[in-house]
Motif scaffolding. Structure first.
Motif, PDB file in Angstrom:
ATOM      1  N   ILE A 189       0.843  -1.199   0.000  1.00 20.06           N
ATOM      2  CA  ILE A 189       0.000   0.000   0.000  1.00 20.06           C
ATOM      3  C   ILE A 189       0.875   1.245   0.000  1.00 20.06           C
ATOM      4  N   ALA A 190       1.952   1.206   0.789  1.00 19.85           N
ATOM      5  CA  ALA A 190       2.876   2.343   0.820  1.00 19.85           C
ATOM      6  C   ALA A 190       3.454   2.597  -0.563  1.00 19.85           C
ATOM      7  N   GLY A 191       3.699   1.507  -1.312  1.00 24.94           N
ATOM      8  CA  GLY A 191       4.252   1.614  -2.661  1.00 24.94           C
ATOM      9  C   GLY A 191       3.343   2.368  -3.612  1.00 24.94           C
ATOM     10  N   THR A 192       2.049   2.354  -3.342  1.00 24.04           N
ATOM     11  CA  THR A 192       1.093   3.116  -4.162  1.00 24.04           C
ATOM     12  C   THR A 192       0.899   4.519  -3.587  1.00 24.04           C
ATOM     13  N   LEU A 193       0.821   4.617  -2.261  1.00 25.21           N
ATOM     14  CA  LEU A 193       0.580   5.922  -1.627  1.00 25.21           C
ATOM     15  C   LEU A 193       1.742   6.887  -1.817  1.00 25.21           C
ATOM     16  N   ILE A 194       2.926   6.349  -2.054  1.00 30.05           N
ATOM     17  CA  ILE A 194       4.111   7.203  -2.179  1.00 30.05           C
ATOM     18  C   ILE A 194       3.975   8.200  -3.325  1.00 30.05           C
ATOM     19  N   SER A 195       3.194   7.820  -4.353  1.00 30.55           N
ATOM     20  CA  SER A 195       2.997   8.731  -5.480  1.00 30.55           C
ATOM     21  C   SER A 195       2.016   9.843  -5.141  1.00 30.55           C
ATOM     22  N   ASP A 196       1.407   9.759  -3.938  1.00 32.59           N
ATOM     23  CA  ASP A 196       0.447  10.759  -3.481  1.00 32.59           C
ATOM     24  C   ASP A 196      -0.658  11.006  -4.513  1.00 32.59           C
ATOM     25  N   PRO A 197      -1.356   9.950  -4.917  1.00 25.90           N
ATOM     26  CA  PRO A 197      -2.414  10.154  -5.916  1.00 25.90           C
ATOM     27  C   PRO A 197      -3.582  10.918  -5.300  1.00 25.90           C
ATOM     28  N   ASP A 198      -4.256  11.719  -6.113  1.00 28.04           N
ATOM     29  CA  ASP A 198      -5.419  12.459  -5.617  1.00 28.04           C
ATOM     30  C   ASP A 198      -6.644  11.582  -5.548  1.00 28.04           C
ATOM     31  N   VAL A 199      -6.691  10.595  -6.428  1.00 35.84           N
ATOM     32  CA  VAL A 199      -7.794   9.640  -6.420  1.00 35.84           C
ATOM     33  C   VAL A 199      -7.195   8.273  -6.133  1.00 35.84           C
ATOM     34  N   LEU A 200      -7.773   7.579  -5.166  1.00 37.30           N
ATOM     35  CA  LEU A 200      -7.256   6.255  -4.816  1.00 37.30           C
ATOM     36  C   LEU A 200      -8.377   5.227  -4.911  1.00 37.30           C
ATOM     37  N   LEU A 201      -8.148   4.216  -5.711  1.00 38.15           N
ATOM     38  CA  LEU A 201      -9.121   3.144  -5.886  1.00 38.15           C
ATOM     39  C   LEU A 201      -8.574   1.902  -5.188  1.00 38.15           C
ATOM     40  N   MET A 202      -9.419   1.246  -4.414  1.00 38.62           N
ATOM     41  CA  MET A 202      -8.950   0.065  -3.681  1.00 38.62           C
ATOM     42  C   MET A 202      -9.911  -1.096  -3.884  1.00 38.62           C
ATOM     43  N   ASP A 203      -9.352  -2.248  -4.143  1.00 38.72           N
ATOM     44  CA  ASP A 203     -10.174  -3.444  -4.354  1.00 38.72           C
ATOM     45  C   ASP A 203      -9.982  -4.393  -3.170  1.00 38.72           C
ATOM     46  N   GLU A 204     -11.011  -4.512  -2.350  1.00 37.02           N
ATOM     47  CA  GLU A 204     -11.008  -5.414  -1.193  1.00 37.02           C
ATOM     48  C   GLU A 204      -9.720  -5.273  -0.367  1.00 37.02           C
ATOM     49  N   PRO A 205      -9.438  -4.088   0.158  1.00 36.37           N
ATOM     50  CA  PRO A 205      -8.161  -3.900   0.857  1.00 36.37           C
ATOM     51  C   PRO A 205      -8.084  -4.628   2.203  1.00 36.37           C
ATOM     52  N   THR A 206      -9.249  -4.991   2.777  1.00 39.25           N
ATOM     53  CA  THR A 206      -9.206  -5.582   4.123  1.00 39.25           C
ATOM     54  C   THR A 206      -9.327  -7.102   4.118  1.00 39.25           C
ATOM     55  N   VAL A 207      -9.415  -7.706   2.944  1.00 37.91           N
ATOM     56  CA  VAL A 207      -9.615  -9.155   2.914  1.00 37.91           C
ATOM     57  C   VAL A 207      -8.338  -9.874   3.343  1.00 37.91           C
ATOM     58  N   GLY A 208      -8.469 -10.812   4.238  1.00 34.71           N
ATOM     59  CA  GLY A 208      -7.345 -11.649   4.653  1.00 34.71           C
ATOM     60  C   GLY A 208      -6.325 -11.009   5.578  1.00 34.71           C
ATOM     61  N   ILE A 209      -6.642  -9.862   6.177  1.00 30.56           N
ATOM     62  CA  ILE A 209      -5.657  -9.284   7.103  1.00 30.56           C
ATOM     63  C   ILE A 209      -6.122  -9.472   8.545  1.00 30.56           C
ATOM     64  N   ASP A 210      -5.153  -9.437   9.455  1.00 33.06           N
ATOM     65  CA  ASP A 210      -5.475  -9.680  10.865  1.00 33.06           C
ATOM     66  C   ASP A 210      -5.975  -8.384  11.524  1.00 33.06           C
ATOM     67  N   GLY A 211      -6.299  -8.500  12.802  1.00 37.88           N
ATOM     68  CA  GLY A 211      -6.857  -7.355  13.536  1.00 37.88           C
ATOM     69  C   GLY A 211      -5.929  -6.157  13.568  1.00 37.88           C
ATOM     70  N   TYR A 212      -4.641  -6.416  13.807  1.00 37.53           N
ATOM     71  CA  TYR A 212      -3.675  -5.313  13.873  1.00 37.53           C
ATOM     72  C   TYR A 212      -3.571  -4.625  12.520  1.00 37.53           C
ATOM     73  N   GLY A 213      -3.468  -5.436  11.488  1.00 38.70           N
ATOM     74  CA  GLY A 213      -3.381  -4.880  10.123  1.00 38.70           C
ATOM     75  C   GLY A 213      -4.645  -4.091   9.786  1.00 38.70           C
ATOM     76  N   TYR A 214      -5.811  -4.567  10.246  1.00 40.27           N
ATOM     77  CA  TYR A 214      -7.082  -3.890   9.979  1.00 40.27           C
ATOM     78  C   TYR A 214      -7.086  -2.515  10.630  1.00 40.27           C
ATOM     79  N   GLU A 215      -6.599  -2.480  11.895  1.00 40.68           N
ATOM     80  CA  GLU A 215      -6.563  -1.180  12.588  1.00 40.68           C
ATOM     81  C   GLU A 215      -5.613  -0.223  11.883  1.00 40.68           C
ATOM     82  N   ARG A 216      -4.481  -0.736  11.415  1.00 40.03           N
ATOM     83  CA  ARG A 216      -3.514   0.125  10.692  1.00 40.03           C
ATOM     84  C   ARG A 216      -4.136   0.622   9.396  1.00 40.03           C
ATOM     85  N   PHE A 217      -4.927  -0.227   8.762  1.00 36.33           N
ATOM     86  CA  PHE A 217      -5.583   0.196   7.520  1.00 36.33           C
ATOM     87  C   PHE A 217      -6.574   1.325   7.800  1.00 36.33           C
ATOM     88  N   LEU A 218      -7.303   1.206   8.906  1.00 35.82           N
ATOM     89  CA  LEU A 218      -8.262   2.273   9.261  1.00 35.82           C
ATOM     90  C   LEU A 218      -7.529   3.584   9.548  1.00 35.82           C
TER      91      LEU A 218
END
Lengths: 174, 244, 264
Positions: free
Chosen positions: B140-169
């Motif tokens: 995700i950092a690899g995409t965010l680094i370009s600082d896009p104004d529009v960000l499209l995400m496909d199922e970003p929370t699938v298969g991640i644990d609780g800690y990863g989910y909180e970091r995503f939020l």
């Protein structure tokens, strides 16, 4: 590596023999210079052994022909022989060299040279008898294939290193 | 920044979306629908990475005919795109590929990795040696680094644990605060709390496009306790400020 | 499944033949066609055979012939190599190693005829049978080798799984390509090594994804008690009249080709 894992590794490498050329053709400037089908065959031999390497080298071009029409039928037997040799020699060398630091590179070099010798002989005596000479062999297997050779020598060790990091490859080979 | 898809059509894997229109202008929107509804295909159409069969895609009124770096897309299981020998090299790839110098790219990569809570001790490690959740955040950092104004995400929370989910939020909160336009294709109902808009797809068509339930329930709860429309409007403005 | 439309749906006689009969007939006819290509009457007979087979299969012949156009460079090379470098008793022209002869030209033409006929026959096979059907046929053909302790069933399993994996990996490759492009991927660089390294973001993830699938599938199969192909029950194949007829006719064509070869 269990027999089942070797078989399934061989299966995915055969599938890559079909998919990789399609992917390369879709890239602007990707081109056919890089012989993308050679990558999964060599890697299959190195990772899964010589038997899987041979099967991949023979079945890969065959399935690619059935699915995509490439390589063309006239070239198909030659490619199957050539790639079968690559897979065989790469796997065979890894039996002796898997513990050495440069084992992958040495296996690749031996496979490329030995495979080209056998393929050249097959072309000279079976596929196009009378149409193969030493200058033609050097030109078609080394000079025009230089981009492909460099790609294999650069990418395959990288992929192998990544597979080691992910734990796919085990220390014991054979 | 406004991303507008007008009367567009596209076919992928024998699935066709035709005559679809959608405008994204700020905030976080969710794209939901059952499997096979066309969510991923719609994201692809909005990404400017594919050639539309019909219709146009425009960004702030400028019609896009090739990929625009103001639009970023994070596909399902983005950790599968990792390839470099170190986390830092992988994260900085998007900038180096666009000609930005290695030093500057790595500095910006460090900032991006801090934002996704990847510890500094892991920056020079192989990305394949990280845990699944960490690899996802690196991707995700690899995409965010370009600082896009529009960000499209496909199922970003699938298969991640609780800690990863909180970091995503946390990442989502930061994107909101920066005023980014985000569209998330997801089945995760919990994300509705963070979204202002919900778009529902079915059979390749948008069947509903409305304010999210949390937004509606927020308004409903205010209206039920107070008949003072001005007070409700003021509370709504505060909520929008909070969302931003 | 077939990705690029070689397979053409139909209910012709050839479509209905069982996999083992179809593949066996194909190989017998392949050898017969190669034998017939050594003489002009044989080439004419082979062309007639191809036309009959295509009409029985309900497949259009003209597109298949047109598809051979892309091999023209290769075929021209074959013709020229034979026309100019075949040793001959009475050459039309001779200088240094170059010997132009009518015999050489005939050999070149016969080689081209072989390539064309074999390609048309193979195109017909892929047009009337899906790759999975062809694999089943190959499995049946390889079965006798199992008595030599070759693991032919494993080989057939490998090919079946490979065929199943092709669309999966193709899709994965497409998404990896799109993901890389969204991050600015492009093949660039003047030196070969630079160009090669620019492929890494595409090639490495695709290989890792493929190997991960192999790993996952291994675990899944072992967890379900898979112990190898040996001893597994197979679905019984019922042979119809068409199967028997196809084998008999193929053998007759082969016998005719052998006899014609003896005459010429």
């Amino acid at each position: 590596m269990s027999v089942l894992k070797r078989s399934l590794t061989c299966a995915v490498c055969i599938a890559l023999c079909v998919v990789l050329p399609m992917v390369f053709h879709a890239i602007p400037n990707g081109g056919v210079l890089f012989s993308p089908m050679h990558l999964p065959v060599l890697l299959c031999g190195i990772v899964a052994g010589w038997c899987s390497g041979v099967i991949c080298g023979i079945a890969g071009p065959l399935l690619s022909f059935l699915f995509t029409g490439m390589p063309g039928l006239p070239m198909l037997p030659q490619m199957m022989t050539e790639l079968g040799c690559y897979g065989f020699f790469a796997g065979l060398m890894m039996v002796f060299l898997h513990k050495r630091r440069c084992g992958v590179i040495i296996s690749l070099l031996v496979a490329m040279i030995a495979g080209r010798i056998v393929a050249g002989l097959a072309r000279a005596f079976i596929f196009t008898p009378g149409a193969m000479t030493l200058p033609i062999w050097i030109t078609s297997y080394f000079v025009s294939c230089l981009p492909a050779i460099i790609m294999q020598l650069v990418l395959i060790p990288l992929i192998y290193a990544a597979l080691e990091k992910t734990g796919f490859t085990e220390k014991e080979q054979g | 920044m406004e991303l507008k898809l007008e009367h567009a059509a596209f076919t992928q894997d024998d699935f066709t979306i035709s005559d679809i229109s959608l405008t994204l202008h700020g905030g976080i929107s969710l794209l939901t629908g059952k499997s096979g509804a066309g969510k991923t295909t719609l994201l692809l159409m909005l990404s400017s990475l594919v050639v539309l069969k019909e219709g146009t895609l425009s960004l702030d009124g400028r019609i896009l005919t090739s990929h625009d770096s103001h639009i970023g897309i994070i596909f399902q299981y983005p950790e599968r795109q990792l390839f470099a020998s170190t986390v830092l090299l992988d994260t900085s790839y998007a900038l180096r590929a666009r000609g930005i110098g290695r030093r500057e790219a790595e500095e910006r990569a460090k900032e991006a990795l801090k934002e996704v809570a990847i510890d500094e001790s892991k920056w020079n490690e192989s990305p394949f040696a990280l845990s699944g959740g960490e690899r996802r955040r690196v991707a995700i950092a690899g995409t965010l680094i370009s600082d896009p104004d529009v960000l499209l995400m496909d199922e970003p929370t699938v298969g991640i644990d609780g800690y990863g989910y909180e970091r995503f939020l946390d990442i989502l909160e930061k994107l909101k605060r920066r005023g980014k336009t985000v569209l998330i294709a997801t089945h995760d109902e919990n994300l509705e709390e963070y979204a202002e808009r919900v778009i529902v797809m079915d059979g390749g068509r948008i069947v509903r496009d409305s304010k999210s339930r949390s937004w509606l329930s927020f308004l409903a709860s205010r209206l039920s306790t107070s008949c003072d429309i001005e007070a409700v409007a003021e509370a709504a403005v505060e909520k929008v400020r909070g969302l931003r | 499944m077939n990705m690029l439309g070689f397979y053409q749906r139909g209910d012709s006689v050839l479509h209905c033949i069982s996999p083992s009969s179809l593949v066996t007939s194909y190989f017998i006819l392949l050898i017969a066609v190669v034998m017939l290509s050594s003489s002009l009457p044989g080439i004419v007979l082979s062309i007639l055979l191809i036309i009959i087979l295509y009409s029985y299969g309900g497949i259009a012949l003209l597109p298949a012939v047109r598809a051979l156009w892309r091999f023209r460079a290769f075929m021209i090379t074959i013709f020229l190599m034979n026309a100019f470098f075949q040793p001959a008793a009475e050459p039309l022209f001779s200088w240094w190693i170059i010997t132009l002869s009518s015999d050489g030209m005939m050999i070149g033409l016969r080689m081209i005829a072989t390539i064309v006929l074999v390609t048309l026959l193979s195109s017909l096979l892929t047009a009337v049978a899906t790759p999975l059907k062809i694999t089943d046929g190959l499995r049946a053909l390889l079965h006798p080798f199992s008595y030599l302790h070759l693991r032919t069933d494993e080989i057939a399993l490998i090919i079946s799984i490979a065929i199943t994996m092709i669309p999966v990996l193709a899709r994965e490759g497409r998404y990896i390509m799109l993901s890389s492009r969204s991050r600015g991927f492009a093949v660039h660089g003047n030196k070969i090594k630079e160009r090669v390294l620019s492929f890494v973001p595409l090639v490495l993830p695709l290989f890792l994804s493929a190997f991960r699938k192999a790993d996952d599938l291994t675990s899944a199969m072992e967890a379900r008690g898979y112990r190898g192909e040996y001893g597994r029950k197979r679905k019984k194949v019922h042979y119809a009249k068409a199967d028997v007829l196809s084998i008999i006719l193929s053998i007759l064509v082969f016998a005719g080709a052998a006899a014609l070869g003896g005459v010429y």
